[in-house]
Design an enzyme around this catalytic site. Structure first.
Site, PDB file in Angstrom:
ATOM      1  N   SER A   4      42.003 137.539  44.149  1.00  0.00           N
ATOM      2  CA  SER A   4      41.149 136.390  44.470  1.00  0.00           C
ATOM      3  C   SER A   4      41.539 135.701  45.765  1.00  0.00           C
ATOM      4  O   SER A   4      40.706 135.059  46.408  1.00  0.00           O
ATOM      5  CB  SER A   4      41.183 135.374  43.323  1.00  0.00           C
ATOM      6  OG  SER A   4      42.518 134.972  43.061  1.00  0.00           O
ATOM      7  N   ASP A  39      46.335 125.053  42.320  1.00  0.00           N
ATOM      8  CA  ASP A  39      46.862 125.469  41.022  1.00  0.00           C
ATOM      9  C   ASP A  39      48.162 126.249  41.175  1.00  0.00           C
ATOM     10  O   ASP A  39      48.618 126.889  40.235  1.00  0.00           O
ATOM     11  CB  ASP A  39      45.833 126.311  40.266  1.00  0.00           C
ATOM     12  CG  ASP A  39      45.415 127.561  41.031  1.00  0.00           C
ATOM     13  OD1 ASP A  39      45.894 127.762  42.180  1.00  0.00           O
ATOM     14  OD2 ASP A  39      44.596 128.348  40.504  1.00  0.00           O
ATOM     15  N   HIS A  41      46.048 129.642  44.183  1.00  0.00           N
ATOM     16  CA  HIS A  41      44.901 129.799  45.085  1.00  0.00           C
ATOM     17  C   HIS A  41      45.010 128.817  46.253  1.00  0.00           C
ATOM     18  O   HIS A  41      45.009 127.606  46.029  1.00  0.00           O
ATOM     19  CB  HIS A  41      43.586 129.585  44.333  1.00  0.00           C
ATOM     20  CG  HIS A  41      43.362 130.613  43.271  1.00  0.00           C
ATOM     21  ND1 HIS A  41      43.717 130.399  41.961  1.00  0.00           N
ATOM     22  CD2 HIS A  41      42.831 131.863  43.341  1.00  0.00           C
ATOM     23  CE1 HIS A  41      43.408 131.483  41.256  1.00  0.00           C
ATOM     24  NE2 HIS A  41      42.882 132.385  42.071  1.00  0.00           N
TER      25      HIS A  41
END
Length: 218
Positions: free
Chosen positions: A15, A188, A191
């Protein structure tokens, strides 16, 4: 070694590379470090007479190294890139702690090593590896380093074995976290924020697109 306008740059990973790209649009770069690298290279080309390289993003959110392996032939080899950047590892750690899904470090390393070896053999591409990183924002995340630290060492060994350029995202972000709150860099702990992505992009450019050394005078 400078990136050339004739190069095709492939970024592949999880991601952090995906960064919200539109997977229905093969040209979408997302809004993270890949896009920041591409923008810098385009601006550099526009300021001179050079051509900007083609940039491809094949990051997919949630991927572990085994997911890369399952799509490597299509999303890497088949695209015929000349520079391949791999960013993987944090989900192999994360899924162990939140889902009990194991990814033994030796198996992880063997898989990544195989992908780099296959790429070097089939494409003769320049290889780049970005280290996984974590900026703990919860007490629980502090414990993740027990798994992540040896995994990062495995990433470095695989990179060294295949002559890959290494982008130490872990070092870059940890240094930045000495002056800022971790959540400013990664909300978090995993990310990156826009600032975090910019720091990774700058580190990639410094490691991969370093200026050519000036010729020595006779």
């Amino acid at each position: 070694m400078h990136i050339k306008g004739s190069d095709t740059l492939l970024f592949i990973g999880d991601s952090i590379t995906d960064a919200g790209r539109d997977r229905a649009d093969s040209a979408s770069l997302g809004n993270g470090y890949v896009d920041a690298v591409a923008q810098t290279l385009r601006e550099r080309a526009q300021s001179g007479t050079a051509t900007a390289p083609r940039v491809i993003n094949r990051g997919i959110s949630g991927n572990r190294v085994y997911d890369l392996e399952s799509r490597w032939a299509t999303d890497c080899i088949g695209l015929r890139p000349t520079v391949v950047t791999v960013k993987i590892g944090i989900n192999d750690t994360w899924r162990y702690y939140d889902s009990g899904l194991p990814s033994p470090v030796d198996a992880f390393e063997a898989c990544l090593d195989g992908l780099l070896a296959d790429t070097a053999e089939q494409l003769s591409a320049r290889l780049v590896v970005i280290t996984p990183f974590l900026l703990p924002v919860t007490p629980e995340q502090e414990g993740w380093f027990e798994d992540l630290a040896p995994r990062t060492d495995a990433v470095l060994r695989a990179a060294l074995a295949h002559g890959a350029d290494v982008v130490r995202a872990d070092h870059v972000l940890n240094r930045a976290a000495q002056e800022r709150e971790a959540v400013e860099l990664a909300r978090d702990g995993v990310h990156p924020s826009p600032l975090g992505h910019r720091l990774i992009a700058d580190a990639w450019l410094a490691a991969v697109d370093a200026a050519e050394p000036e010729p020595q005078r006779q």
